[in-house]
Design a protein around this motif. Structure first.
Motif: not given
Ligand SMILES: Cc1cc2nc3c(=O)[nH]c(=O)nc-3n(C[C@H](O)[C@H](O)[C@H](O)COP(=O)(O)OP(=O)(O)OC[C@H]3O[C@@H](n4cnc5c(N)ncnc54)[C@H](O)[C@@H]3O)c2cc1C
Length: 466
Positions: A84-90, A406-409, A432-437
């Motif tokens: 479930e990628p967080d496009a803003t962080k990535i 859970r965090t913002t960028v 939790s930022t980029i890597v999820q699993d």
């Protein structure tokens, strides 16, 4: 007894890579910073790490070793491998990756302009770059232009993390951060509006602050949390980390309303390479059917194996080799496939059929079923054949947790409704930022994201930007 009270602009809790980078960043932005570390010295689990940082987009090491990479290719890859990628962080991580490389070097983390071409978990020498993910593995190689992004500090083998944290300790001192060891934080202090305004330590001392950055590491050493969030890790792997990976920062964040994200994420591994030749074998399940491309990064392989009741690595006489890490278990060798099927409890003829189809396609340099890279394709037609057990507990898995607050960028801790908790930040393995699993993990993402988002959190907490 009078309570010992002090004040700082920013309090950073935890002295691993995330906390060090947050503290340095906040101090360089002009804040007065106190770093509280519960152990006798800074370093944390970061000091145990091999020392890979996942960086790209055209770093000086990539350029010097002849690899073309772009921000877009790195972005596409991380988006593709993340559930479930967080496009803003990535996007931020990839756009700033080269600048982050320079920031690390400016603070003493040196990378050799050299490339290690072998397939290994960690390069044995001091080479600055190697492949540490699934960039060349299908389907990702079709979704993003592959490039190696595993940058390791110039230290031998697995000694990178301790070297990084030695360098960071010196950088903390240069930045003027006040480091207090034996300073375990037990409570967050809030005002009437719910904003975080300081911390209380185990010795009852209080440090008031405009902002607090939690950088306390993961929770792999907390059995109750493992049972709750990552039962697969709890049941199948030896926890990899330090005793302080007990989730204390996650619990502190929750105590003031912080929400959690991707808590079921875990990295597990029982790598069967090196030697790379073993990648030419096939991995089958209890039915004798292949289920994962054998050239997958070891974390992806482990995640796939966890979905099966049993898994075996099958090799022939030409590909047989002994794993350099004693994590998977050799079962036996057999003169015929039928004998092997019987010994492994695989239904009659199933493994024979898998091998027949695989061998025929491999002879043409193809793998129409799982698209294993042609580099690792070879017919397994030279008896005798042998099998290794990939299933725990026969195979020994190790692992650590990936989920967190859970965090913002910019590292601000969020409530379940998405609103931010004023004055509270989190970075590193407690966030939790980029890597999820484990399936989408590439070595170096933890140190990479912990350092990068640590910097962002520190700078934002100080009122500036990294
Ligand atoms: C063997 C091993 C090898 C690894 N290799 C790599 C690699 O090469 N590349 C990669 O990207 N990742 C790697 N990882 C993962 C990576 O090391 C971690 O994800 C990363 O170091 C986490 O950094 P951190 O700063 O969040 O936590 P840590 O480095 O664990 O730092 C947290 C600090 O907070 C302190 N602390 C905890 N609670 C409190 C409290 N309540 N009050 C005060 N202080 C507290 C702890 O004592 C600790 O010093 C590896 C992990 C292991 C176990």
């Amino acid at each position: 007894m009078a309570v010992n009270q002090s004040h700082a602009d920013v309090v950073v809790v935890g002295g691993g890579i995330a906390g060090a980078c947050a503290a340095i960043s906040a101090a360089e932005a002009g804040a007065e910073v106190v770093l509280l570390e519960r152990s006798g010295s800074t370093g944390g689990t970061s000091a145990l790490a091999a020392g890979h940082f996942y960086l790209g987009g055209g770093t000086p090491v990539q350029v010097a070793t002849g690899f073309e990479d772009t921000v877009e290719a790195m972005f596409d890859y991380l988006m593709a491998v993340t559930p479930e990628p967080d496009a803003t962080k990535i996007r931020a991580y990839c756009t700033d990756s080269v600048a982050h490389f320079h920031w690390l070097e400016a603070h003493g983390v040196e990378f050799e302009r050299t490339f290690y071409p072998g397939k290994a978990v960690v390069q044995p020498g001091t080479e600055g770059l190697m492949w540490t993910g699934d960039e060349k593995v299908w389907p990702y190689r079709d979704q993003a232009k592959p490039a190696p992004r595993g940058h390791k500090i110039a230290a031998l083998a697995e000694q990178g993390g301790s070297q990084v944290m030695r360098v960071m300790a010196a950088a903390l001192e240069r930045a003027g951060v006040r480091v207090r060891c034996e300073g375990k934080v037990t409570d967050l202090l809030t005002d009437e509006a719910g904003a975080v305004v300081g911390v209380r330590c185990r010795d009852e001392s209080i440090v008031r602050a405009n902002a607090v950055v939690l950088a306390t590491g993961g929770y792999v050493m907390n059995p109750e949390m493992l049972e709750t969030y990552t039962p697969v890790l709890a049941a199948n792997a030896v926890p990899l980390g330090t005793p302080t990976d007990d989730g204390s920062g996650i619990l502190l964040g929750q105590s003031v309303g912080g929400a959690l994200a991707h808590m079921d994420g875990a990295f597990l591994t029982a790598s069967f390479y090196p030697p790379a030749d073993l990648l030419k074998g096939i991995v089958v399940n209890a039915e004798g059917v292949r289920f994962v491309a054998e050239d997958s990064y070891h974390g992806r392989m482990a995640a796939a194996v966890m979905g099966e009741s049993r898994a075996y690595l099958i090799v022939d006489a030409a590909t047989m080799a002994w794993p350099e890490l004693p994590m998977i278990k050799f079962i036996d060798g057999w003169e015929t496939i039928a004998e092997m099927e019987a010994a492994l409890g695989i239904p009659d003829g199933e493994l024979a059929a898998t091998l027949r189809d695989y061998n025929a396609a491999a002879a043409r340099g193809e793998d129409p079923v799982l698209h294993k890279h042609p580099d690792w394709l070879a017919p397994l037609d030279t008896g005798p054949w042998a099998a290794f057990h990939l299933t725990p507990p026969e195979a020994t898995y190790v692992g650590f947790t990936l989920g967190g607050l859970r965090t913002t960028v910019d590292g601000q801790v969020c409530r379940a409704d998405g609103s931010v908790i004023d004055g509270l930040y989190a970075a590193g393995a407690c966030a939790s930022t980029i890597v999820q699993d484990g399936s989408g993990y590439s070595s170096g993402t933890c140190l990479g994201e912990s350092s990068y988002f640590g910097r962002r959190a520190g700078a934002h907490a100080a009122g500036g930007s990294a």
